[in-house]
Write a protein that holds these residues in place. Structure first.
Motif, PDB file in Angstrom:
ATOM      1  N   PRO A 168     -11.294  11.855   0.298  1.00 39.87           N
ATOM      2  CA  PRO A 168     -11.624  11.069   1.502  1.00 39.87           C
ATOM      3  C   PRO A 168     -12.190   9.693   1.153  1.00 39.87           C
ATOM      4  O   PRO A 168     -11.879   8.698   1.813  1.00 39.87           O
ATOM      5  N   GLY A 169     -13.030   9.643   0.100  1.00 42.63           N
ATOM      6  CA  GLY A 169     -13.605   8.360  -0.302  1.00 42.63           C
ATOM      7  C   GLY A 169     -12.560   7.399  -0.825  1.00 42.63           C
ATOM      8  O   GLY A 169     -12.563   6.203  -0.490  1.00 42.63           O
ATOM      9  N   GLU A 170     -11.638   7.891  -1.663  1.00 40.63           N
ATOM     10  CA  GLU A 170     -10.570   7.036  -2.192  1.00 40.63           C
ATOM     11  C   GLU A 170      -9.635   6.580  -1.081  1.00 40.63           C
ATOM     12  O   GLU A 170      -9.147   5.444  -1.102  1.00 40.63           O
ATOM     13  N   LYS A 171      -9.411   7.437  -0.110  1.00 37.64           N
ATOM     14  CA  LYS A 171      -8.553   7.050   1.021  1.00 37.64           C
ATOM     15  C   LYS A 171      -9.196   5.932   1.827  1.00 37.64           C
ATOM     16  O   LYS A 171      -8.541   4.944   2.191  1.00 37.64           O
ATOM     17  N   ARG A 172     -10.489   6.061   2.105  1.00 35.98           N
ATOM     18  CA  ARG A 172     -11.194   5.018   2.859  1.00 35.98           C
ATOM     19  C   ARG A 172     -11.192   3.704   2.095  1.00 35.98           C
ATOM     20  O   ARG A 172     -10.980   2.634   2.682  1.00 35.98           O
ATOM     21  N   LEU A 173     -11.453   3.793   0.790  1.00 36.71           N
ATOM     22  CA  LEU A 173     -11.504   2.574  -0.015  1.00 36.71           C
ATOM     23  C   LEU A 173     -10.148   1.892  -0.033  1.00 36.71           C
ATOM     24  O   LEU A 173     -10.052   0.668   0.162  1.00 36.71           O
ATOM     25  N   GLY A 174      -9.086   2.654  -0.271  1.00 37.16           N
ATOM     26  CA  GLY A 174      -7.750   2.073  -0.303  1.00 37.16           C
ATOM     27  C   GLY A 174      -7.362   1.443   1.015  1.00 37.16           C
ATOM     28  O   GLY A 174      -6.783   0.350   1.059  1.00 37.16           O
ATOM     29  N   ASP A 175      -7.691   2.131   2.108  1.00 31.70           N
ATOM     30  CA  ASP A 175      -7.371   1.581   3.430  1.00 31.70           C
ATOM     31  C   ASP A 175      -8.134   0.286   3.691  1.00 31.70           C
ATOM     32  O   ASP A 175      -7.629  -0.614   4.370  1.00 31.70           O
ATOM     33  N   SER A 176      -9.347   0.190   3.169  1.00 31.26           N
ATOM     34  CA  SER A 176     -10.151  -1.015   3.369  1.00 31.26           C
ATOM     35  C   SER A 176      -9.648  -2.170   2.507  1.00 31.26           C
ATOM     36  O   SER A 176      -9.535  -3.308   2.970  1.00 31.26           O
ATOM     37  N   VAL A 177      -9.365  -1.885   1.243  1.00 36.54           N
ATOM     38  CA  VAL A 177      -8.926  -2.942   0.329  1.00 36.54           C
ATOM     39  C   VAL A 177      -7.531  -3.434   0.705  1.00 36.54           C
ATOM     40  O   VAL A 177      -7.242  -4.639   0.638  1.00 36.54           O
ATOM     41  N   PHE A 178      -6.663  -2.535   1.115  1.00 30.66           N
ATOM     42  CA  PHE A 178      -5.281  -2.891   1.440  1.00 30.66           C
ATOM     43  C   PHE A 178      -5.021  -2.740   2.942  1.00 30.66           C
ATOM     44  O   PHE A 178      -4.000  -2.216   3.365  1.00 30.66           O
ATOM     45  N   SER A 179      -5.964  -3.220   3.722  1.00 31.52           N
ATOM     46  CA  SER A 179      -5.843  -3.086   5.177  1.00 31.52           C
ATOM     47  C   SER A 179      -4.634  -3.822   5.730  1.00 31.52           C
ATOM     48  O   SER A 179      -4.092  -3.442   6.779  1.00 31.52           O
ATOM     49  N   GLU A 180      -4.188  -4.883   5.035  1.00 27.01           N
ATOM     50  CA  GLU A 180      -3.045  -5.655   5.524  1.00 27.01           C
ATOM     51  C   GLU A 180      -1.725  -5.162   4.935  1.00 27.01           C
ATOM     52  O   GLU A 180      -0.664  -5.711   5.262  1.00 27.01           O
ATOM     53  N   SER A 181      -1.787  -4.166   4.062  1.00 27.93           N
ATOM     54  CA  SER A 181      -0.555  -3.601   3.498  1.00 27.93           C
ATOM     55  C   SER A 181      -0.709  -2.092   3.388  1.00 27.93           C
ATOM     56  O   SER A 181      -0.907  -1.552   2.295  1.00 27.93           O
ATOM     57  N   PRO A 182      -0.675  -1.374   4.521  1.00 31.95           N
ATOM     58  CA  PRO A 182      -0.928   0.074   4.540  1.00 31.95           C
ATOM     59  C   PRO A 182       0.037   0.879   3.671  1.00 31.95           C
ATOM     60  O   PRO A 182      -0.335   1.941   3.171  1.00 31.95           O
ATOM     61  N   MET A 183       1.262   0.385   3.481  1.00 32.18           N
ATOM     62  CA  MET A 183       2.191   1.107   2.621  1.00 32.18           C
ATOM     63  C   MET A 183       1.672   1.167   1.187  1.00 32.18           C
ATOM     64  O   MET A 183       1.797   2.189   0.505  1.00 32.18           O
ATOM     65  N   ASN A 184       1.095   0.054   0.721  1.00 34.86           N
ATOM     66  CA  ASN A 184       0.494   0.059  -0.607  1.00 34.86           C
ATOM     67  C   ASN A 184      -0.660   1.050  -0.682  1.00 34.86           C
ATOM     68  O   ASN A 184      -0.811   1.786  -1.659  1.00 34.86           O
ATOM     69  N   SER A 185      -1.500   1.077   0.347  1.00 36.98           N
ATOM     70  CA  SER A 185      -2.633   1.991   0.378  1.00 36.98           C
ATOM     71  C   SER A 185      -2.157   3.437   0.296  1.00 36.98           C
ATOM     72  O   SER A 185      -2.689   4.237  -0.485  1.00 36.98           O
ATOM     73  N   GLN A 186      -1.144   3.773   1.079  1.00 38.31           N
ATOM     74  CA  GLN A 186      -0.625   5.141   1.075  1.00 38.31           C
ATOM     75  C   GLN A 186      -0.053   5.522  -0.281  1.00 38.31           C
ATOM     76  O   GLN A 186      -0.323   6.601  -0.813  1.00 38.31           O
ATOM     77  N   THR A 187       0.744   4.622  -0.860  1.00 36.77           N
ATOM     78  CA  THR A 187       1.399   4.933  -2.125  1.00 36.77           C
ATOM     79  C   THR A 187       0.393   5.029  -3.260  1.00 36.77           C
ATOM     80  O   THR A 187       0.483   5.917  -4.118  1.00 36.77           O
ATOM     81  N   LEU A 188      -0.586   4.119  -3.280  1.00 33.78           N
ATOM     82  CA  LEU A 188      -1.610   4.171  -4.313  1.00 33.78           C
ATOM     83  C   LEU A 188      -2.415   5.463  -4.224  1.00 33.78           C
ATOM     84  O   LEU A 188      -2.707   6.099  -5.241  1.00 33.78           O
ATOM     85  N   PHE A 189      -2.769   5.870  -3.002  1.00 28.33           N
ATOM     86  CA  PHE A 189      -3.512   7.120  -2.841  1.00 28.33           C
ATOM     87  C   PHE A 189      -2.652   8.309  -3.248  1.00 28.33           C
ATOM     88  O   PHE A 189      -3.127   9.246  -3.891  1.00 28.33           O
ATOM     89  N   SER A 190      -1.362   8.271  -2.871  1.00 29.34           N
ATOM     90  CA  SER A 190      -0.464   9.368  -3.241  1.00 29.34           C
ATOM     91  C   SER A 190      -0.393   9.536  -4.749  1.00 29.34           C
ATOM     92  O   SER A 190      -0.479  10.656  -5.272  1.00 29.34           O
ATOM     93  N   ASN A 191      -0.232   8.415  -5.454  1.00 33.98           N
ATOM     94  CA  ASN A 191      -0.140   8.474  -6.912  1.00 33.98           C
ATOM     95  C   ASN A 191      -1.437   8.985  -7.540  1.00 33.98           C
ATOM     96  O   ASN A 191      -1.422   9.782  -8.480  1.00 33.98           O
ATOM     97  N   LEU A 192      -2.565   8.508  -7.007  1.00 35.66           N
ATOM     98  CA  LEU A 192      -3.863   8.935  -7.525  1.00 35.66           C
ATOM     99  C   LEU A 192      -4.080  10.425  -7.267  1.00 35.66           C
ATOM    100  O   LEU A 192      -4.463  11.178  -8.179  1.00 35.66           O
ATOM    101  N   ALA A 193      -3.844  10.849  -6.024  1.00 35.76           N
ATOM    102  CA  ALA A 193      -4.050  12.256  -5.667  1.00 35.76           C
ATOM    103  C   ALA A 193      -3.153  13.160  -6.499  1.00 35.76           C
ATOM    104  O   ALA A 193      -3.583  14.219  -6.980  1.00 35.76           O
ATOM    105  N   ARG A 194      -1.911  12.751  -6.691  1.00 32.32           N
ATOM    106  CA  ARG A 194      -0.977  13.569  -7.453  1.00 32.32           C
ATOM    107  C   ARG A 194      -1.433  13.730  -8.907  1.00 32.32           C
ATOM    108  O   ARG A 194      -1.384  14.829  -9.474  1.00 32.32           O
ATOM    109  N   ALA A 195      -1.902  12.641  -9.515  1.00 35.27           N
ATOM    110  CA  ALA A 195      -2.343  12.700 -10.908  1.00 35.27           C
ATOM    111  C   ALA A 195      -3.481  13.707 -11.077  1.00 35.27           C
ATOM    112  O   ALA A 195      -3.543  14.442 -12.076  1.00 35.27           O
ATOM    113  N   ILE A 196      -4.379  13.756 -10.102  1.00 36.91           N
ATOM    114  CA  ILE A 196      -5.518  14.670 -10.181  1.00 36.91           C
ATOM    115  C   ILE A 196      -5.098  16.095  -9.827  1.00 36.91           C
ATOM    116  O   ILE A 196      -5.442  17.063 -10.521  1.00 36.91           O
ATOM    117  N   VAL A 197      -4.335  16.224  -8.747  1.00 36.64           N
ATOM    118  CA  VAL A 197      -3.942  17.554  -8.271  1.00 36.64           C
ATOM    119  C   VAL A 197      -3.101  18.293  -9.306  1.00 36.64           C
ATOM    120  O   VAL A 197      -3.271  19.505  -9.506  1.00 36.64           O
TER     121      VAL A 197
END
Length: 664
Positions: A286-315
């Protein structure tokens, strides 16, 4: 300009960045000392708005020029504008603390960000004209300055991301607006806090730092440096997440090492794994999702993809460990850790849903669910193993004193603990039924295990049938029935039928008390089962009384005491003598028998007293007078009625000295 975007594999696509500048030979670009440049900057700062307006007008002119082979004349303001930006870059580059040099949004920093954005637009407009035209030199110049600016911003973004405590944060409750606030360097700023604890949520970036990162990311993406921006963000956040996992004491373990571990060691690793998964569910993701959405608020596709890649690496690391655990040898004690892992992964899925891109979300959720299913099947298999263990528990010697058998204690404590996971196990067995039914539809000769049981239970009004019969309740009933069958077989090891009844009564009462004492298992088994189990225990009680005291009551009966209408003294003597002998034997043996349940022990003693003492008192009072003298009375009357009551209180104490002489 066409922006670059991350594709589903984490690669970047789109239009290229402006061309790398070629080496310039223009002496004017290197003219003058830093002092002269600062003097020039002071002069231009007085009219910086006019300079910016001039650049904007030239950009508009370039964009409206349809003849790309004949570009408009490049104004001198381009060089001045480039020098201003270079000066800002040099000033920031020499700052001693790179992590704080752009941390606070000052007017100067705002100008720098806006100037770089304007420069990137200018560079993109110039790049539309062919090389060799009058714009080429200016393109090289602006491209070089833009690249320096992007390098600076990339370094600043990395520094800000790596320093999660760049501002001192204190919690301040603003009751007027019913919201949480933060004091950041003396300024009141908004920041989401944990509702449960009131503490700052992960990651702990102050709002002004997040705003700065957002400005940097937006500027770099607009300038065509999306790849560099996303890569530095991705690498830094991934490192931070794995560092957090290390603090939770979870690190990647080789699958072969997991399977070689002793259970004590593996149990500790599972505990740390569960802690890490729960942290991902509640805090990290949840924290990484909030941070990504805040940093990339003008490019939500980047936020989603970055979170997906991060979550996948950990999961994937988490799932690899779980898969390795399911491949270890099954044993009953592993069930509860399997269920803990099952629940942890189940709760992980919601933290990913609606956070990743749809394709990635479905893919990752499916992989998590597959591991959850394997853990569930492992749990079902362990229950099957428990069934086999009960069936194969064959004893050749009875438990001393008819006490509760260790198998009974183990099974009931195991089921009691298992029922603390009732909701989870209900779901697991329900899914197992669906899986078997789907297989049965493929192979009509292989019906599902639980379906016919459920039908038979309902049709026959089984004593085990709860009002809400479920596959898990049927599983419990199956284990209970197997335990009853096993105990019945073990009771045959006792040669004394009364002791056999005590053994069955002890174990039956223990089972009943365990069920009644646990709200979870009682809910599964139901009141009807408890009532019928109580009836069975009472049946053993009656059998015991009949086997033990049937002959005693026959001896104390008044029938057969008279011959030709007169009481026969020899019969009186024989009856007292026989009572003494048989009661001595009962006392000697049953004092060694064990009834550990205090209530059952008391009930047995009370029922024996109520049965024997009135009969003995009546016989004693009626026939004692027929003994000729005190010497005869002393010889044949060994016990006063009060003595019998005292001796009965010795029953079922499990006297160890007598136990060695006991014969079963």
């Amino acid at each position: 300009m066409v922006k670059n975007h991350l594709d589903k594999n984490g690669s970047f696509t789109g239009s290229p960045k402006p061309p790398h500048p070629t080496t310039s030979t223009d002496p004017h670009s290197r003219k003058g000392s830093q002092e002269e440049l600062d003097h020039s900057l002071n002069h231009h700062n007085e009219d910086v708005k006019k300079l910016s307006d001039d650049i904007d007008r030239f950009i508009d002119e370039l964009s409206t020029c349809h003849d790309k082979s004949n570009p408009p004349e490049v104004p001198e303001t381009i060089e001045t504008f480039s020098k201003i930006i270079e000066s800002k870059i040099s000033k920031h580059s020499t700052s001693e603390n790179s992590s704080t040099r752009l941390c606070k949004m000052t007017e100067e920093d705002n100008f720098f960000v806006e100037a770089v954005t304007r420069l990137s637009k200018l560079t993109n407009s110039l790049s539309e004209f062919p090389l060799g035209s009058t714009t080429t030199r200016s393109l090289n110049r602006t491209s070089m300055v833009l690249q320096r600016a992007m390098t600076l911003m990339e370094e600043d973004l990395r520094a800000l991301l790596e320093d999660s405590s760049s501002s001192h944060v204190k919690v301040h409750k603003n009751s007027s607006f019913n919201s949480n606030r933060l004091l950041v360097d003396g300024e009141l700023c908004s920041l989401t806090l944990s509702e449960s604890s009131g503490e700052e949520e992960y990651p702990s970036f102050p709002p002004d730092v997040v705003t700065r990162m957002n400005r940097i990311a937006s500027t770099m993406i607009v300038a065509g440096y999306e790849t560099e921006c996303c890569q530095v963000y991705s690498i830094t956040r991934r490192n931070a997440c794995f560092e957090r996992m290390k603090k939770l004491e979870f690190e990647k373990i080789n699958m072969e090492d997991v399977q070689r571990m002793q259970w004590d060691s593996l149990e500790g690793e599972i505990t740390r794994w569960i802690r890490a998964v729960k942290s991902c569910s509640t805090t990290l993701f949840p924290g990484e999702k909030r941070l990504g959405d805040s940093v990339f608020s003008e490019s939500p596709m980047n936020s989603q993809t970055l979170f997906s890649n991060l979550a996948r690496a950990i999961v994937i690391q988490l799932l690899d460990f779980a898969e390795a655990v399911t491949m270890t040898k099954r044993s009953a004690e592993k069930l509860f850790k399997y269920l803990d892992m099952y629940e942890a992964l189940r709760d992980l899925i919601p933290s990913i849903k609606n956070s990743c891109s749809n394709e990635r979300e479905n893919e990752l959720s499916s992989e998590i669910q597959a591991t959850i299913d394997r853990l569930g099947e492992s749990a079902v298999s362990i229950f099957s193993d428990l069934e086999n263990s009960i069936k194969n528990d064959v004893a050749r010697t009875p438990v001393p004193g008819g006490a509760v058998h260790p198998l009974t204690r183990y099974v009931m404590n195991y089921l009691k603990y298992a029922c603390e996971y009732k909701i989870t196990l209900e779901h697991i067995f329900q899914q197992h039924v669906k899986f078997e039914e789907s297989n049965a539809n493929v192979d009509a000769n292989s019906p599902a295990k639980f379906k016919p049981i459920l039908e038979v239970e309902a049709e026959n009004d089984s004593p085990h049938c709860n009002s809400e019969t479920t596959p898990f309740s049927i599983q419990l009933v199956t284990i209970m029935d197997l335990l009853d069958t096993n105990l019945e077989a073990k009771s045959n090891l006792y040669r004394d039928p009364a002791l056999r009844d005590i053994f069955l009564m002890n174990n039956g009462r223990y089972i009943l008390q365990k069920v009644k004492g646990s709200a979870e298992i009682h809910q599964v088994m139901g009141d009807t089962w408890c009532r019928r189990r109580s009836t069975i225990v009472r049946h053993y009680h009656k059998n015991y009384q009949r086997e033990t005291f049937g002959k005693v009551l026959q001896i104390l009966s008044h029938d057969g005491m008279q011959v030709h209408g007169k009481v026969a003294k020899t019969t009186v003597k024989e009856r007292f003598k026989n009572f003494n002998a048989i009661f001595d034997e009962i006392h000697r043996s049953q004092s060694t028998w064990v009834v550990s349940d205090e209530q059952l022990q008391s009930e047995l003693r009370v029922s024996i007293s109520a049965l024997v003492i009135p009969a003995y008192r009546s016989f004693f009072g009626r026939f004692r007078q027929y003994l000729d003298n005190a010497k005869q009375a002393e010889k044949y009357i060994k016990y006063q009625p009060e003595d019998i009551e005292i001796l009965i209180d010795d029953f079922f104490d499990g006297n160890s000295t007598s136990m060695a002489r006991r014969k079963t």
